[in-house]
Design an enzyme around this catalytic site. Structure first.
Site, PDB file in Angstrom:
ATOM      1  N   GLU A 165     -16.525  32.644  50.620  1.00 40.83           N
ATOM      2  CA  GLU A 165     -16.701  32.481  52.390  1.00 40.83           C
ATOM      3  C   GLU A 165     -18.238  32.522  53.074  1.00 40.83           C
ATOM      4  OE1 GLU A 165     -15.157  36.324  54.161  1.00 40.83           O
ATOM      5  OE2 GLU A 165     -13.262  35.736  53.705  1.00 40.83           O
ATOM      6  N   GLU A 270      -4.416  33.354  49.423  1.00 43.30           N
ATOM      7  CA  GLU A 270      -4.295  34.110  50.405  1.00 43.30           C
ATOM      8  C   GLU A 270      -3.551  34.693  51.175  1.00 43.30           C
ATOM      9  OE1 GLU A 270      -7.988  36.639  51.271  1.00 43.30           O
ATOM     10  OE2 GLU A 270      -9.772  35.707  49.287  1.00 43.30           O
TER      11      GLU A 270
HETATM   12  C1  XIL Z   1      -9.867  42.089  52.403  1.00 44.38           C
HETATM   13  C2  XIL Z   1      -8.721  43.262  51.815  1.00 44.38           C
HETATM   14  O1  XIL Z   1      -7.707  43.199  51.524  1.00 44.38           O
HETATM   15  C3  XIL Z   1      -9.045  45.409  52.651  1.00 44.38           C
HETATM   16  O2  XIL Z   1      -8.450  46.101  51.665  1.00 44.38           O
HETATM   17  C4  XIL Z   1     -10.938  44.999  52.258  1.00 44.38           C
HETATM   18  O3  XIL Z   1     -10.672  46.789  52.966  1.00 44.38           O
HETATM   19  C5  XIL Z   1     -11.225  44.129  53.204  1.00 44.38           C
HETATM   20  O4  XIL Z   1     -11.545  42.745  51.664  1.00 44.38           O
HETATM   21  N1  XIL Z   1     -11.172  37.581  52.449  1.00 44.38           N
HETATM   22  C6  XIL Z   1     -11.151  37.954  51.367  1.00 44.38           C
HETATM   23  C7  XIL Z   1     -10.394  38.945  50.670  1.00 44.38           C
HETATM   24  O5  XIL Z   1     -11.715  36.792  50.623  1.00 44.38           O
HETATM   25  O6  XIL Z   1     -11.165  39.801  49.823  1.00 44.38           O
HETATM   26  C8  XIL Z   1     -10.095  40.631  51.680  1.00 44.38           C
HETATM   27  O7  XIL Z   1      -9.981  41.238  51.288  1.00 44.38           O
HETATM   28  C9  XIL Z   1      -9.022  39.565  53.035  1.00 44.38           C
HETATM   29  C10 XIL Z   1     -10.557  38.253  53.103  1.00 44.38           C
END
Ligand code: XIL
Length: 383
Positions: A165, A270
């Site tokens: 990101e 994701e």
């Molecule tokens: C999220 C997790 O799913 C949560 O449990 C945590 O509290 C915050 O992070 N983008 C990403 C992930 O790259 O690491 C994130 O994961 C969601 C958004």
């Protein structure tokens, strides 16, 4: 929102999973097919696993992971705050168990994530007096962290989300402490340090909302300049946190085309589909921050109406068909969680709502969306 059924021993869980398969059989043939088998000729299918699954406290989740997926990602256990909460004091217990779980399943094991602005302890960016750390010290900390973490799992973790990101919605680089203290070179440095620690690991740049045209152009510019400098980067991770009405399939398709034109492999890292009213059909950080302050409606606490269940299934079908059409560019499709109860979207951008973003319900049963996704894979195998 956990049902008592989730506490059952593995043997019972496996029976339940088997009966899920027969339910799925009635709706989507052929029999006993799993996600990983249905997509075998297209790409890997993964799931992000959480601490309960890693520690054996969620036997149904564990059984689904073993049965349905051939890749795993760590939802939180490999983030900086989890592995190096204090300077030089590493906590590898959960991460070790995560890698063992992946190996037990014969899965392709992903590392997530090395350099990010979130879930990174404040000390990383501070000196002893609490001011901003010097550029050289921050580079040294980054190098030591990456060497320790990537080096520990050398040859066992297949690919790493090295930088997460780093690009804003408008295509510029995010003004994270990494950028402010080191400058834009921090990105190339992170990839070089990771490559030194494990020369055979795949190294990914990972980001969300890649369908936005300005952001997508910024990512393409970044990747193109990294490649021109000979930086060891092998793939672009498209997070794919989608909504029922955003982005359009046309935008998903053109994002894939543009990102693949960089010459790197693509991965869906994701995937989930938010069904709650929140962002007015967009994924805008400013809107999300506003919602975190003000709260937002939580209309489906008891259940998701059937009409929405069907809309979610159709949405999953149309999204996955776009990925399948680009199967030669995409090497993996990973869901961000196993069942609806696991999903981060129950707590983001507003805490404590009830969301339904994944393919398995809170009891671990496949939803209609599961059938649609499976059917999309089967249809594309016939074409
Ligand atoms: C999220 C997790 O799913 C949560 O449990 C945590 O509290 C915050 O992070 N983008 C990403 C992930 O790259 O690491 C994130 O994961 C969601 C958004």
């Amino acid at each position: 929102m956990r049902s008592p059924a989730r506490q059952l021993p593995v043997s019972v869980a496996l029976t339940i999973t088997a009966s899920c398969a027969s339910r799925a059989r009635a709706r989507a043939e052929p029999a006993r097919l799993t996600l990983k088998d249905a997509f075998a000729s297209a790409f890997l299918v993964g799931a992000a696993v959480n601490a309960r699954q890693i520690d054996g406290a969620d036997s149904i989740g564990e059984a689904i992971i073993a049965h349905q997926f051939n890749s795993v990602s760590p939802e939180n256990v490999l983030k900086w705050a989890a592995v190096e909460p204090r300077p030089g004091r590493f906590n590898f217990g959960p991460a070790d168990r995560y890698v063992t779980l992946g190996e037990r399943n014969g899965a392709v094991i992903i590392g997530h994530t090395l350099v990010w602005h979130n879930q990174t302890p404040a000390w990383v960016f501070q000196d002893v007096a609490g001011g901003a750390v010097s550029r050289d010290s921050l580079i040294a900390r980054m190098r030591a962290h990456i060497a320790a973490v990537v080096g520990r799992y050398r040859g066992r973790i297949h690919g790493w989300d090295v930088v997460n990101e780093a690009v804003n919605e408008d295509g510029s680089l995010r003004r994270s402490p990494w950028l402010q203290i080191i400058g834009p070179e921090y990105i190339a440095m992170a990839f070089r340090f990771a490559h030194d620690a494990d020369p055979s690991a795949e190294l990914h740049y990972n980001d969300f909302a890649v369908e936005g045209s300005a952001k997508r152009s910024g990512i393409v510019r970044l990747i193109t300049s990294l490649r021109a400098e000979g930086v060891p980067i092998t793939a672009i991770g498209m997070q794919e946190h989608q909504k029922l009405d955003w982005p359009t399939t046309g935008a998903i398709d053109s994002a894939i085309v543009d990102l693949a034109a960089t010459g790197l492999k693509l991965m869906v890292t994701e995937l989930d589909v938010d069904v709650l009213p929140s962002n007015h059909g967009q994924r805008r950080e400013a809107v999300e921050q506003e919602l975190m302050r003000t709260g937002a409606p939580d209309p489906y606490r008891a259940a998701l109406p059937d009409s929405l269940q069907q809309a979610l299934a159709r949405r999953y079908g149309e999204i996955v068909r776009v990925y399948l059409a680009h199967r030669h560019a995409i090497t993996r499709m990973t869901f961000w969680g196993v069942d609806d109860g696991d999903s981060w979207l129950n707590n983001f951008p507003v805490r404590g709502r009830v969301n339904y973003p994944l393919l398995f319900d809170r009891r671990g049963m496949p939803k209609v969306a599961y059938d649609t996704v499976l059917a999309a894979a089967l249809a594309s195998r016939r074409n």
